[in-house]
Design an enzyme around this catalytic site. Structure first.
Site, PDB file in Angstrom:
ATOM      1  N   ARG A  66      51.655  27.154 -99.587  1.00  0.00           N
ATOM      2  CA  ARG A  66      50.798  28.293 -99.041  1.00  0.00           C
ATOM      3  C   ARG A  66      50.310  28.111 -97.666  1.00  0.00           C
ATOM      4  NH1 ARG A  66      48.326  31.220-103.206  1.00  0.00           N
ATOM      5  NH2 ARG A  66      47.371  32.565-101.511  1.00  0.00           N
ATOM      6  N   HIS A  88      50.492  39.725-105.314  1.00  0.00           N
ATOM      7  CA  HIS A  88      50.045  38.596-104.662  1.00  0.00           C
ATOM      8  C   HIS A  88      51.364  38.318-103.556  1.00  0.00           C
ATOM      9  CE1 HIS A  88      48.217  35.112-104.297  1.00  0.00           C
ATOM     10  NE2 HIS A  88      48.304  34.518-105.491  1.00  0.00           N
ATOM     11  N   ASP A 129      53.780  32.569-115.210  1.00  0.00           N
ATOM     12  CA  ASP A 129      52.031  32.631-114.898  1.00  0.00           C
ATOM     13  C   ASP A 129      51.342  32.843-115.978  1.00  0.00           C
ATOM     14  OD1 ASP A 129      49.826  32.965-113.301  1.00  0.00           O
ATOM     15  OD2 ASP A 129      50.600  35.063-112.495  1.00  0.00           O
ATOM     16  N   ARG A 159      40.909  39.064-101.573  1.00  0.00           N
ATOM     17  CA  ARG A 159      41.258  39.129-102.831  1.00  0.00           C
ATOM     18  C   ARG A 159      40.264  39.989-103.465  1.00  0.00           C
ATOM     19  NH1 ARG A 159      42.503  33.678-106.217  1.00  0.00           N
ATOM     20  NH2 ARG A 159      44.409  34.080-105.123  1.00  0.00           N
ATOM     21  N   GLN A 186      51.786  34.263-102.325  1.00  0.00           N
ATOM     22  CA  GLN A 186      52.247  33.438-103.218  1.00  0.00           C
ATOM     23  C   GLN A 186      53.774  33.670-103.171  1.00  0.00           C
ATOM     24  OE1 GLN A 186      50.309  31.041-105.204  1.00  0.00           O
ATOM     25  NE2 GLN A 186      52.473  30.153-105.138  1.00  0.00           N
ATOM     26  N   CYS A 236      52.440  29.784-110.018  1.00  0.00           N
ATOM     27  CA  CYS A 236      51.576  29.892-108.928  1.00  0.00           C
ATOM     28  C   CYS A 236      50.478  29.113-109.011  1.00  0.00           C
ATOM     29  CB  CYS A 236      51.435  31.347-108.367  1.00  0.00           C
ATOM     30  SG  CYS A 236      50.420  32.168-109.998  1.00  0.00           S
TER      31      CYS A 236
HETATM   32  N1  NVA Z   1      48.235  36.376-112.161  1.00  0.00           N
HETATM   33  C1  NVA Z   1      47.254  35.585-111.899  1.00  0.00           C
HETATM   34  C2  NVA Z   1      47.443  34.715-110.402  1.00  0.00           C
HETATM   35  C3  NVA Z   1      46.233  33.961-110.267  1.00  0.00           C
HETATM   36  C4  NVA Z   1      46.540  33.058-108.838  1.00  0.00           C
HETATM   37  C5  NVA Z   1      45.892  36.259-111.777  1.00  0.00           C
HETATM   38  O1  NVA Z   1      45.953  37.383-110.959  1.00  0.00           O
HETATM   39  O2  NVA Z   1      44.805  35.822-111.977  1.00  0.00           O
HETATM   40  N1   CP Z   2      47.865  30.659-106.677  1.00  0.00           N
HETATM   41  C1   CP Z   2      46.795  31.149-106.080  1.00  0.00           C
HETATM   42  O1   CP Z   2      46.706  32.033-105.658  1.00  0.00           O
HETATM   43  O2   CP Z   2      45.819  30.168-106.605  1.00  0.00           O
HETATM   44  P1   CP Z   2      44.182  30.442-106.722  1.00  0.00           P
HETATM   45  O3   CP Z   2      43.702  31.469-107.569  1.00  0.00           O
HETATM   46  O4   CP Z   2      43.548  28.958-106.624  1.00  0.00           O
HETATM   47  O5   CP Z   2      43.697  30.752-105.014  1.00  0.00           O
END
Ligand code: NVA
Ligand code: CP
Length: 304
Positions: A286, A129, A218, A102, A132, A258
């Protein structure tokens, strides 16, 4: 060797296989039937941003498949002290069997993968992502059957999730209706054409939600964009998914997010906690889709 860096890395046929495997692995898990094809395999997870679901689902999934996992955070690894990502990839991939990352720019993930001896999975970047959206599509199929020919409404920010949904629309052949405030529209990224055969763009969220079989949203401010929070709260103020918006969607429309969610911002509490919301199944899935994904990347097509 295959990686899963973005949704377009797999064909429709490969996704169909993953979905079938997910059904089988989920059922086995629910029936307490052990299935441990990844004994002695090690997953490394590299986090340059926070996580709850991604970390727990990958760690639990790898354990359930018979393997183990290691977590590295920027703050407590040499990444935080400037070790080049290429060197980190060379080292980690000599010691483990599969890596999930990540991070911020997709290019960081790509540089890691280019120097990795083992499969690499995108656990979220600024651009995409894919794990997800794979879980979301599996969840839709579980509740409603095939997603081909259906309409998905994306309400709010044109972020990593939105672009992954657009990639998925072409692969799974569904329509994506996106509503963003002006100034926050989807843009062609890194040469990726905006596929008007699958995408309809609106600035009125009610128009995007109209007739949709799935309404999804989101956070307004994704990780890494915190400096824009105040401006975004103003720009997105009319973009909360609420009961009125759900009422213009198809009668049996599902709601997904998500997570983590902010009740009273991008979604009302009534919708998030309401009967059309499948967010908890979506989060649970997931675990199941990523088990199928790790099995596929490490062992190829298994049919037993
Ligand atoms: N769009 C959000 C998703 C978090 C799971 C982010 O990137 O923070
Ligand atoms: N939806 C998702 O990826 O959640 P986290 O940021 O908690 O991993």
């Amino acid at each position: 060797m295959k990686h899963f860096l973005q949704f377009t890395d797999f064909t429709r046929e490969e996704f169909e296989h993953l979905i079938e495997r997910t059904k089988i692995l989920k059922q086995r898990f629910k029936n307490y039937i052990p299935y441990q094809p990844l004994t002695d395999r090690m997953l490394a997870m590299v986090f340059e941003k926070s996580s709850t679901r991604t970390r727990v689902s990958f760690e639990a999934g790898m354990f359930q498949l018979g393997g183990a996992s290691i977590v590295l955070n920027t703050s407590d690894s040499q990444l935080g002290r400037g070790e080049p990502i290429e060197d980190v990839a060379r080292v980690i991939s000599r010691m483990v069997d599969i890596v999930m990352i990540r991070t911020f720019d997709q290019s960081i993930l790509e540089r890691f993968a280019a120097n990795s001896r083992v499969p690499v999975i995108n656990g979220l970047t600024n651009e995409y992502h894919p794990c997800q959206v794979l879980a979301d599509i599996f969840t839709f199929i579980e509740f409603r059957g095939a997603i081909a020919g259906k309409t998905v409404a994306w309400i709010g920010d044109a972020n990593n999730m939105a672009y992954t949904w657009l990639q998925a629309a072409r692969i799974f052949d569904f329509k994506l209706q996106v509503a963003t405030p002006s100034g926050y529209e989807m843009k062609s990224q890194r040469g990726e054409a905006l596929d008007t055969a699958y995408l309809s763009a609106f600035t009125d969220p009610m128009q995007a939600a109209n007739g949709a079989h799935l309404v999804t949203t989101d956070v307004w401010t994704s990780m890494g964009f915190e400096a824009e929070t105040a401006a975004r709260q103003q720009a997105f103020a009319d973009f909360m998914v609420d009961a009125e918006m759900m009422s213009v969607a198809a009668k049996d429309a599902l709601f997904m997010h998500c997570l983590p969610a902010h009740r009273g911002e991008e979604v009302s509490a009534e919708v998030l906690d309401g009967a059309q919301s499948v967010v908890w199944d979506e989060a649970e899935n997931r675990l199941h889709v990523q088990k199928a994904l790790m099995e596929y990347l490490l062992l190829g097509r298994i049919n037993s």
